[in-house]
Design an enzyme around this catalytic site. Structure first.
Site, PDB file in Angstrom:
ATOM      1  N   HIS A 273       2.847  -1.618   2.287  1.00 34.41           N
ATOM      2  CA  HIS A 273       3.261  -0.370   2.932  1.00 34.41           C
ATOM      3  C   HIS A 273       2.082   0.552   3.171  1.00 34.41           C
ATOM      4  O   HIS A 273       1.098   0.529   2.431  1.00 34.41           O
ATOM      5  CB  HIS A 273       4.294   0.362   2.059  1.00 34.41           C
ATOM      6  CG  HIS A 273       5.584  -0.368   1.952  1.00 34.41           C
ATOM      7  ND1 HIS A 273       6.443  -0.207   0.880  1.00 34.41           N
ATOM      8  CD2 HIS A 273       6.183  -1.286   2.766  1.00 34.41           C
ATOM      9  CE1 HIS A 273       7.501  -0.976   1.047  1.00 34.41           C
ATOM     10  NE2 HIS A 273       7.362  -1.637   2.178  1.00 34.41           N
ATOM     11  N   ALA A 295       9.308  12.302 -18.839  1.00 33.94           N
ATOM     12  CA  ALA A 295      10.277  13.268 -18.298  1.00 33.94           C
ATOM     13  C   ALA A 295      11.713  12.909 -18.667  1.00 33.94           C
ATOM     14  O   ALA A 295      12.630  13.684 -18.387  1.00 33.94           O
ATOM     15  CB  ALA A 295      10.137  13.353 -16.792  1.00 33.94           C
TER      16      ALA A 295
END
Length: 608
Positions: A273, A295
């Site tokens: 990509h 997180a």
């Protein structure tokens, strides 16, 4: 950005730039899911109009085709998804046009390579107007049991294996479309399956981000857990990290960022990509995985461990009663396309047309098995092509040259004969070439051109039965039939038709036998004793000589010769030849800009 689910079982889309396979796959998915209406409301194919035939299950349906985005949106106001299969050169302009339509809510851009500046403009406009972009460089998205974009999730077999025909409990988002298909399969193995899956695309600037969709999933009651598959490069994953830290996501998130192998390379690595290129430590897969783990996301130690992490998370939710068991259903079988079934040997289908003279399926067209390149390289003429397409064999050169001579001699006979007259009148009426040509050709029959066939039939029958010219002519007279090929309005014993003389001279020089022509000449000798104008005409000459060509060449059986004469090959030769002249007369009248023809009164006998 939307705050809830993007699609439902009634969502309809407009498909830009007609592509048969992805549209059919969408319709097959609709049928698999039990939708009542097709998910593709209309097709936009710039400059085109009308309908495209496709299948909705067993039923063949016609989907409207529109020339512009505006026309399609006006015709289908309830279609709020725009699926853009335009190339990267026009994807941005068409996507912006769709975003500006009040009825369009979601735009999926399939093309990769859309200029980054164009992508930024699209993103800015979409966010300012509360619209959603999926892509660029996306395979699309899917809501299980409800709606899918284009080729998302691949083949029907894969969709069934991944249980995407009914909703599950997992919301999935990925940068990679190819990895999405893999993950749908993985998730189906260890959970009750996908509820919604999105591939945001692998470009540097996606229209919507991983966190955009995770926040949406968090607001969808049916989604009980989320799976995220990121990749190295860019900082999109950090927006998800912030959302997790701020407590905006209350449901479990299993995440993995691929590309950890990049550190094994000494130089910077660019993956498939445009966005999969690490620009520093923060953009590495390791740093992103660590940040997501800190997180509060569930991050495995490797991609191989991702499946186990998803399973453990799902099982825990099920034990806590947060996920109810899904009622499994058996999806209806998708009817197999006839071409596919024939190719796989599952069915036998009768053909509708038989062709033995030409084949254009290979690298080059063939006439009776002779490749087009051979015809050109070996200097074949029109007569050779006729011998291949009409007789399915290569005739000797003297035969094909005789055919060409017949075509040249019969190409035209002046403007006053009925066929030419009709073409001239039609051309002067302002009609097109084909109409003018056909007008002339339609006069060809027993009295104009067709006499060649009849001459061949009667001369052959009389000669083969051993009738004398007297017996033949007098027998025809008793039946009330004029001898075809004998007689001319202008030519006579003392004013012979030059065309007949040329054909006879050629045959005497090249043909191994002229039995039928000699019989026709004997008949002429007898008829001339009755009237000066009962000469052998060009129809009779061609008819008798063609019999000599067929029998003398040794390439046709008696049965084949009888069949050729009976079918009317010789009339075909006249039609082909005279078409040249009729076309010439049509062009002549148009070039001269002749007005509408009206026959003069003085040339008509008005009587009661």
């Amino acid at each position: 950005m939307a705050t809830g689910q993007l699609f439902s079982k009634t969502t309809q889309a407009l498909f830009y730039n007609y592509k048969q396979l992805p549209i059919q796959r969408m319709l097959d998915f609709d049928f698999l899911c039990g939708r009542e209406t097709p998910s593709v409301a209309g097709i936009i194919n710039p400059g085109s109009d009308g309908f495209q035939k496709l299948f909705f299950g067993q039923e063949e349906i016609a989907i409207p085709v529109h020339p512009t985005i505006e026309a399609a949106c006006n015709a289908h106001p309830t279609a709020d998804v725009f699926i853009n299969f335009a190339s990267f050169r026009s994807a941005a302009a068409s996507s912006m046009s769709a975003l500006k339509q009040p009825t369009i809510r979601v735009v999926a851009i399939i093309a990769e390579g859309v200029p980054e500046s164009d992508a930024k403009q699209l993103i800015s406009y979409a966010r300012a107007n509360n619209k959603v972009i999926i892509g660029p460089a996306t395979v699309g998205g899917i809501q299980a049991g409800a709606f899918k974009i284009g080729d998302t999730a691949g083949t029907i077999d894969n969709i069934i294996q991944c249980k995407l025909y009914r909703p599950g409990s997992v919301g999935f988002v990925s940068k990679s479309g190819g990895m999405s298909n893999e993950m749908y399969n993985t998730i189906a193995r260890v959970t009750d399956g996908i509820y919604e899956g999105i591939a945001i695309g692998g470009d540097v600037f996606p229209g919507s981000t991983l966190s955009d969709h995770i926040l949406r999933f968090n607001n969808i009651p049916q989604v009980k857990m989320m799976v995220v598959l990121g990749e190295l490069g860019g900082k999109d994953e950090y927006s998800l990290v912030e959302a997790l830290k701020q407590g905006k996501v209350q449901k479990p998130v299993v995440a993995w960022v691929s590309g950890t192998c990049a550190r094994l390379f000494k130089s910077e690595v660019q993956f498939g990509h445009a966005g999969a290129k690490s620009g520093g430590e923060l953009e590495s897969a390791q740093a992103k995985n660590q940040a997501l783990r800190e997180a509060g996301a569930i991050v495995p130690t490797s991609y191989e461990a991702l499946e186990s992490a998803i399973k453990e998370t799902f099982d825990k939710l099920a034990e806590e009663g947060k996920i109810s068991p899904v009622t499994e259903i058996t999806p209806p079988p998708i009817p197999e396309d006839l071409k596919t079934a024939i190719k796989s040997g599952k069915v036998r289908a009768p053909t509708h047309i038989i062709s033995t003279i030409s084949d254009d399926r290979g690298e080059e067209p063939c006439y009776a098995g002779v490749p087009m390149s051979t015809i050109i390289e070996q200097g074949y003429g029109v007569g050779d092509v006729i011998s291949l397409l009409w007789f399915k064999r290569s005739l000797p050169r003297y035969c094909t040259q005789f055919i060409e001579i017949c075509i040249m001699l019969c190409a035209d006979h002046g403007p006053c004969v009925s066929g030419a007259h009709n073409s001239i009148v039609t051309a002067r009426a302002g009609k097109d070439l084909v109409s003018s040509l056909v007008s002339g050709l339609l006069t060809i029959g027993p009295r104009f051109g067709g006499a060649i066939d009849d001459a061949a039939r009667y001369f052959k029958d009389a000669c083969d039965r051993g009738l004398t010219p007297y017996e033949f002519v007098e027998g025809m007279k008793k039946k009330g039939i004029r001898v075809p090929g004998i007689g001319h309005r202008i030519k006579s014993r003392d004013n012979r038709d030059k065309r007949v003389q040329l054909l006879q001279k050629y045959a005497h020089t090249h043909f191994p036998s002229v039995k039928y022509m000699e019989y026709a000449v004997q008949v002429e000798t007898y008829t001339l004793s009755k009237a000066n104008n009962l000469v052998l005409n060009v129809d009779g000459a061609i008819g008798s000589l063609f019999l000599d060509l067929l029998s003398g060449s040794g390439m046709f059986t008696k049965q084949e010769i009888d069949e050729i004469v009976e079918i009317g090959y010789l009339n075909g030769l006249f039609v082909l030849a005279r078409s040249i002249g009729l076309i010439g007369h049509t062009f002549d009248q148009k070039r001269l800009k002749q007005p509408l023809y009206r026959h003069p009164w003085e040339d008509v006998l008005y009587t009661k």
